[in-house]
Scaffold this active site. Structure first.
Site, PDB file in Angstrom:
ATOM      1  N   HIS A  80       0.896  -1.289  -0.112  1.00 38.06           N
ATOM      2  CA  HIS A  80       0.076  -0.027   0.001  1.00 38.06           C
ATOM      3  C   HIS A  80       0.740   1.195  -0.003  1.00 38.06           C
ATOM      4  O   HIS A  80       0.227   2.510  -0.338  1.00 38.06           O
ATOM      5  CB  HIS A  80      -0.952  -0.008   1.222  1.00 38.06           C
ATOM      6  N   THR A 126      -4.877  10.686  -0.832  1.00 37.90           N
ATOM      7  CA  THR A 126      -6.377  10.499  -0.145  1.00 37.90           C
ATOM      8  C   THR A 126      -6.818  11.558   0.803  1.00 37.90           C
ATOM      9  O   THR A 126      -5.806  12.222   1.267  1.00 37.90           O
ATOM     10  CB  THR A 126      -6.578   8.883   0.193  1.00 37.90           C
TER      11      THR A 126
END
Length: 789
Positions: A471, A600
């Site tokens: 990730h 994000t």
């Protein structure tokens, strides 16, 4: 063997009369073709780099400006206002040039400068246009005149046929919100979760921080936003991902599933061959920058920075922090099968291996019956356990000899492939097939995925595939973009023979895959076993439930004039309350890729409006009328949509507070408020997996060719992780995770609560939809009557 002879480029023999050298014609040919391919690749990359570098202009526009400027020399007009003459007088070596040469050279230099100025003017004009985000706050389907004008200007300044990185220099920087706005929104977000006493305490902490320390921290953050391309992303990658010392398996890595209903072939090697070849095609376009940039509304560009590290990337463990190693032009991958590691070359004669050639190589590995070397079987468990033991073992046992060579082969590979030996995939006849499939992708056996690679491609014996992704280097939409391209290419462009093999001839002269060698002492094997046991404990604790919701989908929700995402988020709030009887801090991931290097932001979905709606739905006395519940729902949905839009446009809460906290740690400033904020647990973590980013497959025409989405592990020990994907008009898939060790959670039970919540909310719209149906039927009947008359 034939492959051994082909691997030798030349042979020589020393004789009394000299040295007799014998060259292999086949190898020389391959070397020549590889060189030609490499130079061709460099030329294409250079060309595309120039095109992206001067975008939205083009190299041909330079010629136009030069010709226009040269023509002024002959009509005795000086548009440069004397600058050409100034350049002419200051040219080096001007005494050796004729008057005409100096005039022409000066005009070319001025034209080039003017052309570069116009490029920067176009870019900054486009950047200014892209800094406007009023369009995102307008109601769906209702575009104001100002937004239409803005959209026309963006299209005008965006140029034609942009490449992947063409817009990077024109993207605006992520703005730093004001401290007052962030604190106001934060207090508003925690109000429904705290009683009056705790809220008053939090309000005091927040106001004290705002009045005493915030201004100093904010100044440093604004300074960073001026200097760096993004004030969040580098710290987010380092402190949230790379400095974490816990296992990344389950806790950080995520997975993506294969097509839900279709399996193009049931031959494992053939499916892997096509998919790997499609990935190589995607990588070639990526390296050349030939993918089209993603654009909202088909016009507003998204940042493409994260895509640079899809391939040739590995997370390298460290004692205090990991690093992300990204290499270029890797020509091999590493394959794991039944405890053995193999190196497979992806090129021959300067080209990619064909799907049929890759199938043959993978089949050779499947047919190999050799046993794992001591310690090799569970070696990859090092990447699944805690980071510090892995970092120390890497330094102690993998820095020299065959261990270093083999580890380098893995870490420098384009990506990692696991040929699994247990079939997986969705089966409508088995109620838990998605559960097993997801757990296999998320953690497998804890030693059969290299969790540090940017992604591990997983191939199953029944032809199903999947991806486990690390990730730190990127977020799920990036992997989803690649996966959509790969699946569409596999099914609709490459295809298979009637027997299920890859199409094309088989070159049996290719050298066999190279078996990686290891010399792992007992001490190293003990570290491997300890990492495995630690990882297995985590994996065994994952309670997963995959759920297909097909009662209705996006089509019906949109008819209710509601955002599908807001609808689902409110259903999750209702399900959470029914499951736990309390509200909790809820995380929804939103993207900030409309800004340079954006990643994000968090949407705090548990709002006061959502709580009011849920309480009305759960009113024990059933005193709230249906119309009142619907009004509360619409108010909560509008609030959620506004928060989502604020997050997308750089006005979120959590990334700003996170960066203020990092600055406070650097400056040694103690802030009880920031400590409290950063320590709050997210008991419900949610994310929507994007679908149809590329639109390569018409799912209305091919409804079976849809992906099942992906998911992630639970974030809190006593909470849920929920990933959902809205597929077409009539299907939504949910991926729900929690921990068996928590007595308060149950993933299957939560799935049932989601289903009932979705249906109960849909019931609120039934009177409206029924009324519309009746009105439509009356209208049709009236029209038919007119036609009859």
């Amino acid at each position: 063997m034939a492959e051994a002879h082909q691997a030798v480029g030349f042979q020589f023999t020393v004789r009394p009369d000299g040295v007799d050298v014998k060259l292999s014609q086949e190898v020389i040919k391959n070397i020549y073709l590889s060189g030609v391919t490499a130079w061709k690749k460099r030329a294409i990359q250079f060309k595309n780099g120039v095109l992206a570098g001067v975008y939205p202009a083009s190299p041909s526009s330079w010629l136009i400006v030069v010709i226009a400027m040269m023509s002024t020399l002959y009509i005795r007009i000086d548009p440069s206002l004397g600058m050409i003459d100034a350049i002419k007088e200051n040219l080096p070596q001007r005494d050796y040039m004729s008057v005409q040469t100096r005039a022409v050279l000066s005009a070319i230099l001025f034209a080039t400068g003017l052309w570069l100025f116009l490029i920067f003017l176009l870019r900054y004009t486009l950047k200014a246009l892209l800094s406007y985000h009023g369009w995102i706050f307008e109601s769906h389907g209702r575009m104001s005149t100002s937004t239409k004008v803005w959209l026309t200007l963006v299209k005008m300044f965006s140029g034609r046929r942009p490449l992947l990185y063409s817009f990077q220099a024109s993207l605006p920087r992520l703005p730093v919100p004001s401290v007052d706005d962030t604190i106001h929104r934060y207090l508003e977000s925690v109000r429904p979760l705290l009683d009056n006493e705790k809220f008053n305490q939090m309000e005091i902490l927040a106001n004290d921080f705002r009045d005493s320390k915030a201004a100093r921290l904010q100044r440093y953050l604004v300074l960073k936003s001026w200097w760096a391309t993004n004030y969040v992303s580098d710290w987010w990658e380092e402190y949230i991902y790379l400095r974490s010392r816990g296992p990344i398996m389950v806790n950080s890595n995520f997975y993506v599933m294969d097509l839900l209903y279709i399996t193009p072939t049931h031959r494992q090697a053939a499916r892997a061959g096509n998919v790997v070849h499609a990935m190589l095609q995607y990588r070639r376009k990526l390296e050349r920058g030939e993918h089209a940039p993603l654009r909202a509304l088909g016009t507003v560009p998204m940042c493409s920075t994260q895509m640079e590290r899809i391939f040739n990337t590995t997370r390298i463990p460290g004692i205090e922090t990991d690093i992300v190693q990204h290499l270029t032009d890797r020509k091999h991958l590493v394959v794991y099968h039944k405890g053995r590691f193999f190196q497979v070359w992806l090129y021959t004669g300067g080209r990619h291996l064909l799907p049929s050639e890759l199938e043959m190589q993978f089949q050779r590995i499947l047919n190999d019956t050799s046993e794992p070397q001591p310690g090799e079987l569970k070696l990859a468990a090092l990447t699944a356990g805690n980071r510090v033991p892995w970092a120390r073992a890497r330094i102690q046992y993998f820095t020299q000899g065959v261990n270093k060579a083999s580890l380098d082969a893995i870490e420098s590979a384009a990506f990692f492939l696991t040929l699994d030996d247990e079939p997986q995939g969705y089966d409508s006849a088995k109620s838990n097939s998605l559960d097993s499939y997801a757990k296999s992708l998320l953690h497998g056996k804890c030693y059969d995925r290299w969790f540090d690679k940017s992604f591990t491609l997983i191939s199953y014996p029944n032809g199903k595939m999947g991806v486990n992704a690390e990730h730190s280097w990127a977020d799920a939409p990036i992997v989803g973009h690649m996966w959509e391209y790969v699946l569409a290419t596999d099914c609709f462009h490459l295809g298979y023979t009637e027997e299920g093999h890859c199409k094309g001839d088989v070159n049996k002269g290719l050298p066999f895959p190279n078996r990686l060698q290891w010399q792992l002492p007992e001490e190293c094997q003990e570290v491997i076993e300890a990492s495995y046991l630690s990882a297995k404990q985590i994996a065994d604790d994952v309670d997963f439930h995959g759920y297909l919701f097909n009662e209705f989908g996006k089509g019906l929700i949109k008819k209710c004039r509601t955002s599908p995402d807001a609808f689902i988020q409110l259903a999750l709030q209702l399900a959470q309350f029914r499951d736990q009887r309390v509200f909790c801090l809820t995380y929804e991931s939103s993207m900030t890729r409309m800004f340079r290097d954006g990643r994000t932001e968090t949407v705090r979905s548990c709002t006061s409006e959502a709580v009011a709606f849920v309480r009305a739905m759960e009113d024990p006395g059933d005193t709230v009328h249906c119309s009142d519940r619907l009004a509360l729902f619409r108010k909560a949905a509008d609030k959620h949509q506004n928060m989502y839009r604020l997050a997308m446009t750089g006005s979120g809460i959590d990334r700003h507070l996170f960066c203020l906290y990092i600055v406070s740690k650097y400056l040694g400033v103690d802030s009880p408020f920031l400590k409290q904020v950063l320590s709050e647990p997210w008991k419900l973590s949610t994310s929507q997996t994007p679908q149809q980013q590329l639109n390569l497959v018409d799912i209305n025409k091919f409804p079976k060719y849809v992906g099942a989405g992906g998911g992630f592990g639970p974030v809190a020990d006593d909470g849920y992780g929920v990933s959902y994907i809205i597929i077409g008009e009539n299907l939504i898939t949910f991926h729900i995770s929690s921990k068996f060790s928590s007595p308060d959670t149950d993933s299957y039970r939560f799935g049932q609560h989601i289903q009932s919540a979705m249906l109960d909310i849909q019931e609120l719209f039934k009177p409206i939809n029924d009324k519309k149906t009746v009105e439509l039927a009356n209208h049709v009947q009236l029209e038919n009557g007119k036609k009859h008359i």
